[in-house]
Design a protein around this motif. Sequence first.
Motif, PDB file in Angstrom:
ATOM      1  N   ASN A 197       6.083  11.422   4.045  1.00 50.62           N
ATOM      2  CA  ASN A 197       6.142  10.503   3.089  1.00 50.62           C
ATOM      3  C   ASN A 197       7.192  10.743   1.832  1.00 50.62           C
ATOM      4  OD1 ASN A 197       4.892   8.118   2.158  1.00 50.62           O
ATOM      5  ND2 ASN A 197       2.887   8.970   1.882  1.00 50.62           N
ATOM      6  N   TYR A 198       7.101  11.974   1.500  1.00 49.81           N
ATOM      7  CA  TYR A 198       7.999  12.239   0.220  1.00 49.81           C
ATOM      8  C   TYR A 198       9.440  12.281   0.790  1.00 49.81           C
ATOM      9  CZ  TYR A 198      10.392  14.956  -3.243  1.00 49.81           C
ATOM     10  OH  TYR A 198      11.338  15.392  -4.096  1.00 49.81           O
ATOM     11  N   ALA A 199       9.822  12.511   2.029  1.00 45.63           N
ATOM     12  CA  ALA A 199      11.113  12.319   2.837  1.00 45.63           C
ATOM     13  C   ALA A 199      11.466  10.884   2.528  1.00 45.63           C
ATOM     14  CB  ALA A 199      11.083  12.894   4.020  1.00 45.63           C
ATOM     15  N   ARG A 200      10.611  10.037   3.049  1.00 45.97           N
ATOM     16  CA  ARG A 200      10.783   8.374   2.892  1.00 45.97           C
ATOM     17  C   ARG A 200      11.083   8.160   1.468  1.00 45.97           C
ATOM     18  NH1 ARG A 200       7.281   4.402   1.983  1.00 45.97           N
ATOM     19  NH2 ARG A 200       5.591   5.668   1.717  1.00 45.97           N
ATOM     20  N   PHE A 201      10.549   8.746   0.486  1.00 48.90           N
ATOM     21  CA  PHE A 201      10.619   8.275  -1.036  1.00 48.90           C
ATOM     22  C   PHE A 201      11.937   8.749  -1.309  1.00 48.90           C
ATOM     23  CE2 PHE A 201       6.592   6.663  -1.585  1.00 48.90           C
ATOM     24  CZ  PHE A 201       6.572   6.085  -2.715  1.00 48.90           C
ATOM     25  N   VAL A 202      12.264   9.826  -0.768  1.00 45.11           N
ATOM     26  CA  VAL A 202      13.889  10.307  -1.368  1.00 45.11           C
ATOM     27  C   VAL A 202      14.863   9.982  -0.335  1.00 45.11           C
ATOM     28  CG1 VAL A 202      12.799  12.107  -2.843  1.00 45.11           C
ATOM     29  CG2 VAL A 202      13.402  12.589  -0.239  1.00 45.11           C
ATOM     30  N   ASN A 203      14.726   9.121   0.272  1.00 39.29           N
ATOM     31  CA  ASN A 203      15.803   8.410   1.249  1.00 39.29           C
ATOM     32  C   ASN A 203      16.104   9.347   2.264  1.00 39.29           C
ATOM     33  OD1 ASN A 203      15.544   5.661   0.227  1.00 39.29           O
ATOM     34  ND2 ASN A 203      16.834   6.452  -1.382  1.00 39.29           N
ATOM     35  N   ILE A 204      15.438  10.266   2.993  1.00 36.14           N
ATOM     36  CA  ILE A 204      15.625  11.176   4.159  1.00 36.14           C
ATOM     37  C   ILE A 204      15.098  10.698   5.322  1.00 36.14           C
ATOM     38  CG2 ILE A 204      15.347  13.555   4.812  1.00 36.14           C
ATOM     39  CD1 ILE A 204      15.868  14.377   1.839  1.00 36.14           C
ATOM     40  N   ASN A 205      15.836  10.927   6.364  1.00 30.97           N
ATOM     41  CA  ASN A 205      14.858  10.584   7.514  1.00 30.97           C
ATOM     42  C   ASN A 205      14.279  11.758   8.161  1.00 30.97           C
ATOM     43  OD1 ASN A 205      14.439  10.085  10.502  1.00 30.97           O
ATOM     44  ND2 ASN A 205      15.279   8.024  10.018  1.00 30.97           N
ATOM     45  N   PRO A 206      13.041  11.922   8.334  1.00 33.55           N
ATOM     46  CA  PRO A 206      12.817  13.195   8.535  1.00 33.55           C
ATOM     47  C   PRO A 206      12.878  13.678  10.001  1.00 33.55           C
ATOM     48  CG  PRO A 206      10.763  11.596   8.687  1.00 33.55           C
ATOM     49  CD  PRO A 206      12.013  11.158   7.885  1.00 33.55           C
TER      50      PRO A 206
ATOM     51  N   PHE B   1       0.778  -1.225  -0.249  1.00 33.49           N
ATOM     52  CA  PHE B   1       0.017   0.026   0.132  1.00 33.49           C
ATOM     53  C   PHE B   1       1.028   1.026  -0.008  1.00 33.49           C
ATOM     54  CE2 PHE B   1      -2.698   3.432   1.995  1.00 33.49           C
ATOM     55  CZ  PHE B   1      -3.968   2.965   1.195  1.00 33.49           C
ATOM     56  N   ASP B   2       1.403   1.786  -1.307  1.00 36.04           N
ATOM     57  CA  ASP B   2       2.235   2.670  -1.236  1.00 36.04           C
ATOM     58  C   ASP B   2       2.016   3.545  -2.985  1.00 36.04           C
ATOM     59  OD1 ASP B   2       4.189   4.588  -0.424  1.00 36.04           O
ATOM     60  OD2 ASP B   2       5.713   3.189  -0.720  1.00 36.04           O
ATOM     61  N   TRP B   3       2.574   4.618  -2.852  1.00 34.97           N
ATOM     62  CA  TRP B   3       2.551   5.447  -4.109  1.00 34.97           C
ATOM     63  C   TRP B   3       3.633   4.678  -5.106  1.00 34.97           C
ATOM     64  CZ3 TRP B   3      -0.900   9.056  -4.601  1.00 34.97           C
ATOM     65  CH2 TRP B   3      -1.427   9.728  -3.532  1.00 34.97           C
ATOM     66  N   GLU B   4       3.315   5.067  -6.157  1.00 34.82           N
ATOM     67  CA  GLU B   4       4.239   4.399  -7.320  1.00 34.82           C
ATOM     68  C   GLU B   4       5.377   4.987  -7.499  1.00 34.82           C
ATOM     69  OE1 GLU B   4       1.769   4.107 -10.601  1.00 34.82           O
ATOM     70  OE2 GLU B   4       0.353   2.364  -9.871  1.00 34.82           O
ATOM     71  N   ASN B   5       5.475   6.317  -7.294  1.00 36.48           N
ATOM     72  CA  ASN B   5       6.612   6.934  -7.441  1.00 36.48           C
ATOM     73  C   ASN B   5       6.711   8.606  -6.949  1.00 36.48           C
ATOM     74  OD1 ASN B   5       5.406   9.329  -9.349  1.00 36.48           O
ATOM     75  ND2 ASN B   5       4.793   7.304 -10.581  1.00 36.48           N
ATOM     76  N   THR B   6       7.827   8.825  -6.820  1.00 35.61           N
ATOM     77  CA  THR B   6       8.197  10.207  -5.968  1.00 35.61           C
ATOM     78  C   THR B   6       7.326  11.314  -6.530  1.00 35.61           C
ATOM     79  OG1 THR B   6      10.416   9.472  -5.627  1.00 35.61           O
ATOM     80  CG2 THR B   6       9.997  11.644  -5.309  1.00 35.61           C
ATOM     81  N   GLU B   7       7.070  11.350  -7.773  1.00 33.25           N
ATOM     82  CA  GLU B   7       6.082  12.573  -8.423  1.00 33.25           C
ATOM     83  C   GLU B   7       4.949  12.478  -7.700  1.00 33.25           C
ATOM     84  OE1 GLU B   7       5.795  16.207 -10.070  1.00 33.25           O
ATOM     85  OE2 GLU B   7       7.670  15.081  -9.939  1.00 33.25           O
ATOM     86  N   GLN B   8       4.403  11.295  -7.576  1.00 32.84           N
ATOM     87  CA  GLN B   8       2.869  11.109  -7.326  1.00 32.84           C
ATOM     88  C   GLN B   8       2.951  11.985  -5.481  1.00 32.84           C
ATOM     89  OE1 GLN B   8       2.193   7.043  -7.651  1.00 32.84           O
ATOM     90  NE2 GLN B   8       0.970   7.452  -9.546  1.00 32.84           N
TER      91      GLN B   8
END
Length: 252
Positions: A197-206, A154-161
């Motif tokens: 969520n975006y941070a997770r997608f770009v490998n940043i621990n918020p 259960f997740d987005w398909e890509n970072t842009e989304q």
Amino acid sequence: MPSSLQSFQKLLNIMDELRAKCPWDSKQTFDSLRYLTIEETYELSDAIIDKQYTDIGKELGDLLLHIVFYAKIGEEQNLFNIETVINGICEKLIRRHPHIFGDVHVNSVDDVKENWEKIKLKEGNKSVLGGVPNALPAMVKAYRIQEKARGVGFDWENTEQVWEKVQEELSEFNKEREQNSDKMEDEFGDILFALINYARFVNINPEDALEKTNRKFIQRFNFIERKVQEQGKQLSDMTLGEMEVLWQEAKR
């Protein structure tokens, strides 16, 4: 006996002595140790963020002491002991790594995480999110919730989304802000959740990112305080413009 096992046995022996003879150690309970364990965990976190590797080793020792302490109390109450604690985690690791200790094949880290969550559900967990502690700080909890959901697809398909979702939440907050609505808090929470969520997608621990910003702010603000003291003034005597000049100097 390997030296590592000798060291661990020495710690167990010391704990037995402390529990039997030390007035402070003998009075400790699960409840009295809980907040101290939390404090030790945060001290370990500080050492990791600061990359103080010697301190990391020391803080790990403090945490290990707490684990042994809890196990000793559990043994005294016939609940569990250090052997059942260690055997339990060994069995769990073997059970949840069938790609290492069984015949399951995986192609990626995501496959490992997905198998992990499926195994947890088979073990009796009623919900994928059930293993996220209620007491976690909100930002850490949001990150873990998102990771758990991703583990079952259960997740987005890509970072842009995900970034589009951030923009959507910002727009919704702005509408409520213009109306000074009582829904502003809810929409602000949605923004934070989307940003995490975006941070997770770009490998940043918020959590780490925000803590580094906190420390940067403290460092720069302390610089302002020192400069003001050197001028023989108080911060309350300074105008915002004067403080801004010092802030820019601190950044340089």
